[in-house]
Scaffold this active site. Sequence first.
Site, short mmCIF file in Angstrom:
data_model
loop_
_atom_site.label_atom_id
_atom_site.label_comp_id
_atom_site.label_asym_id
_atom_site.label_seq_id
_atom_site.Cartn_x
_atom_site.Cartn_y
_atom_site.Cartn_z
N HIS A 135 2.56 -26.08 7.36
CA HIS A 135 3.58 -26.57 8.93
C HIS A 135 2.11 -27.11 9.27
O HIS A 135 2.10 -25.38 10.28
CB HIS A 135 4.60 -25.47 8.56
CG HIS A 135 5.46 -26.25 10.26
ND1 HIS A 135 6.36 -26.22 9.99
CD2 HIS A 135 5.16 -26.96 11.36
CE1 HIS A 135 7.20 -26.82 11.21
NE2 HIS A 135 6.39 -26.98 11.81
N HIS A 168 0.79 -28.98 12.89
CA HIS A 168 0.55 -30.32 14.35
C HIS A 168 -1.25 -30.83 14.14
O HIS A 168 -1.73 -30.38 14.74
CB HIS A 168 1.49 -29.99 15.26
CG HIS A 168 2.50 -29.91 14.65
ND1 HIS A 168 3.79 -30.64 14.66
CD2 HIS A 168 3.35 -28.22 14.81
CE1 HIS A 168 4.22 -30.08 14.96
NE2 HIS A 168 4.79 -28.45 14.56
N LEU A 169 -1.25 -32.24 13.46
CA LEU A 169 -2.49 -32.37 14.06
C LEU A 169 -2.74 -33.12 15.05
O LEU A 169 -3.66 -33.48 15.61
CB LEU A 169 -2.80 -32.93 12.44
CG LEU A 169 -3.17 -31.71 11.57
CD1 LEU A 169 -4.16 -32.95 10.09
CD2 LEU A 169 -4.34 -31.03 11.87
N ASP A 186 2.92 -23.57 11.63
CA ASP A 186 3.28 -24.25 12.68
C ASP A 186 1.91 -24.21 13.39
O ASP A 186 1.99 -24.34 14.94
CB ASP A 186 4.43 -24.22 12.75
CG ASP A 186 5.07 -24.35 13.92
OD1 ASP A 186 4.83 -25.17 13.96
OD2 ASP A 186 5.49 -23.63 14.71
#
Length: 451
Positions: A64, A66-67, A322
């Site tokens: 999990h 976020h790029l 995350d």
Amino acid sequence: MSDALIRRGRIVDPSQNLDAPGDLLVRDGKIARLWPAGEAPNADGVLELDAAGLVVTPGFIDLHVHLREPGHEEKETIATGSQAAVAGGFTTICAMPNTEPATDSAAMVEYVGRVAAAGAARVLVVAAVSKGRQGKELAELGELAAAGAVGFSDDGNPVASNTLLRNALAYSRMLRLPIMDHCEDPELTKGGQMNEGPVATRLGLKGTPAAAEEVLVARDVALAELTGGWAHICHISTARAVAIVRDAKARGVRVTAEATPHHLVMTDELVMGRWPLFPGSAAAHLPYDTNTKVNPPLRSRVDVEALLAGLRDGTIDAIATDHAPHHVLDKECEYDFAAPGLSGLETALPALLLLVEQGKLSLAEVIRALTVGPARLLGRELGSLRPGGVADVTVFDPSLAWQVTPDALFSKGKNTPFLGETVKGKVVLTLREGRAVHGATRLTQPLALER
Ligand SMILES: [Zn+2]
């Protein structure tokens, strides 16, 4: 491709129930052989790392991340996120689809994969459940799977519609891929800034009740049971949610769960301002530190204890960061207006080692949740140091202290609540398929850094 011999490290590989001093030979991108410490013969033309005092594990896997690319390159790019990953010991990361545009088409899955191929970490792509992540119309899940998606998520948002989720889970059964749900009821969380409870009351911030998560976890379990599909609970954070998953698993429902390092080491009390989390740190933290604002929010002590128990008994399958990088302007504002999320790839290891030091988790439990646990969910031959397997290897110094400063982080996202603290535990070498993608200090000959 470089060959390497890592000598005298403490090899921790839960996939083989291994925790012992040993030598590890990497050749042609694969794990070639393991020996008890000091028994590897001298090998010509092989670069050596003296790993005495260091821990050698399979490369970590993060389900999990976020790029932010495309759409928010000011927060992170695929390249910077990938470099942050390997600096944190993660050789495989799963990119979440809440970019702009969202990863909701085969072309987008291929695009992210293509851009990521040049990066340091292996990037797997999670595609959206619904078109545009709007929660209205199912995306073409079959096409997304054929393009290489490893799962589906509208993360950032839950799949709010029960009917949409039911249909998605029916596809999930056919495709054998998880629906990775961000379980927070949109009505119950509306306007919520932190965990509902005495701390929120004291600070005058609107709270989000634990039940906002639990109603959706219970619903996801019910619909997974109905359809035979696979529900994966993202960033599980409450005691009752853990109990629901434990009960569902016992009944044979296809449900899995991940927990984040921040939900394991912090409680909502830290929003009140605090002493440093890491012993020996000088940094004091002011109240209303917007870097403590995350969705789901930091919870109570009871919830944290339940998450730890869930990891120990296997209810929680994986630790996932995350990783949610933000620009400084997203956080330099009033708590109510701050974007939720924290930059987590590079502080996960020290946070988790703190739990080991406190006796709350064993090192093997932590490494299991970072390697073989997520590898099983992905159905990939990763997360293991078995001879013949891919040489994704993380070598870290568990006692090396370093200060978390903006400059110390490869991620563009400097939004971590650990800023200023002196933490313990640092990755000194990361190999992906035998290539040094981070570190390479302490080698008897220099190992070229390939990026
Ligand atoms: Zn989420």
